[in-house]
Structures are given as C-alpha cells and as structure tokens.
Design a protein around this motif. Structure first.
Motif, short mmCIF file in Angstrom:
data_model
loop_
_atom_site.label_atom_id
_atom_site.label_comp_id
_atom_site.label_asym_id
_atom_site.label_seq_id
_atom_site.Cartn_x
_atom_site.Cartn_y
_atom_site.Cartn_z
N LYS A 65 0.83 -1.22 0.00
CA LYS A 65 0.00 0.00 0.00
C LYS A 65 0.86 1.26 0.00
O LYS A 65 0.55 2.22 -0.71
N GLU A 117 -2.37 -1.69 -5.02
CA GLU A 117 -3.63 -2.08 -4.39
C GLU A 117 -3.72 -3.59 -4.18
O GLU A 117 -3.86 -4.35 -5.14
N PHE A 159 -5.48 -7.12 -3.34
CA PHE A 159 -6.82 -7.66 -3.59
C PHE A 159 -6.78 -9.17 -3.39
O PHE A 159 -5.72 -9.75 -3.17
N PHE A 178 -1.44 -8.56 -5.71
CA PHE A 178 -1.39 -7.18 -6.20
C PHE A 178 -0.75 -7.18 -7.58
O PHE A 178 0.02 -8.08 -7.93
#
Length: 123
Positions: A89, A94, A96, A109
C-alpha cells in the motif's frame, strides 16, 4: 531422482530500481548484483544468497503486461502478511484477492507493469 530448487526468475520491468526497492522492503531481500544485460539493457538481481529475482529492462520493455501472457503470477512467502500488505500500500499499489485457506493466508497485487504478485504467509 534429482531434487530441485527454484534458483531465480528473470522478469522484464520498466523500472528495475523501483521494483528492486519494493522487493527489498517486502521480503527483506538485498541487492545481489546489477549491471548490463547480455541482451542489451540492464538487470538488477535482488534476493537471498541462494534465490533471487532478476529484474531486466531494455528499450523494448514497455510494461502494461497482460495477465497470463504467459505468466499468471509470482508468489512470495513472507512471515508477516499484514506488514507486507502495508509495504504494498505504501508503494501506491492495491492489494486484492485476500484469502485464508489451506495452507496459508494470502493476497495479490499488480505492480506498475501489470505483473501479478501473490504474497502468502504460512505463519
């Protein structure tokens, strides 16, 4: 029968310095080597004494790779999944696809070049 170990993987990226910095923070790895590539361009090796990722770039590397063409993802094992997610981050990427199923917890990611990474912990 011989026993094997994945010694390295060589991937093309648009900015090997940026990718190396991410892998160093994410996995606690060190830069092993950097220099010109035999194919033109340049490469950075980042990893441990026995395994590493070679990060190659050259004029033909444009990024924006399509998932699964031919690589689906590269998986990295970490001992602190929450800390690893924080590193991802902080890099502006991002996470996921979080999952907690045998044999461990994981998330995925995409990096700046469209390469998918899986981060897994068996702790």
């Amino acid at each position: 029968m011989p026993k094997g170990l994945l010694e390295h993987v060589n991937i093309s990226v648009t900015d090997p310095d940026r990718s190396a910095a991410l892998l160093e923070r994410l996995c606690g790895w060190k830069e092993r080597w950097r220099g010109p590539s035999m194919l033109g361009g340049r490469t950075i090796h980042v990893g441990t004494e026995r395994q590493y990722v070679a990060l190659y770039t050259g004029d033909q590397v444009k990024g924006d790779f399509a998932k699964g063409a031919p690589l689906n993802h590269v998986a990295l094992e970490v001992d602190d999944l929450a800390a690893a997610e924080g590193v991802v981050k902080e890099a502006g990427l991002e996470p996921f696809g979080h999952g907690d199923y045998e044999p461990g917890e994981r998330f995925y990611f995409f990096d700046w070049d469209g390469i998918e990474w899986e981060v897994v912990s068996y702790e």
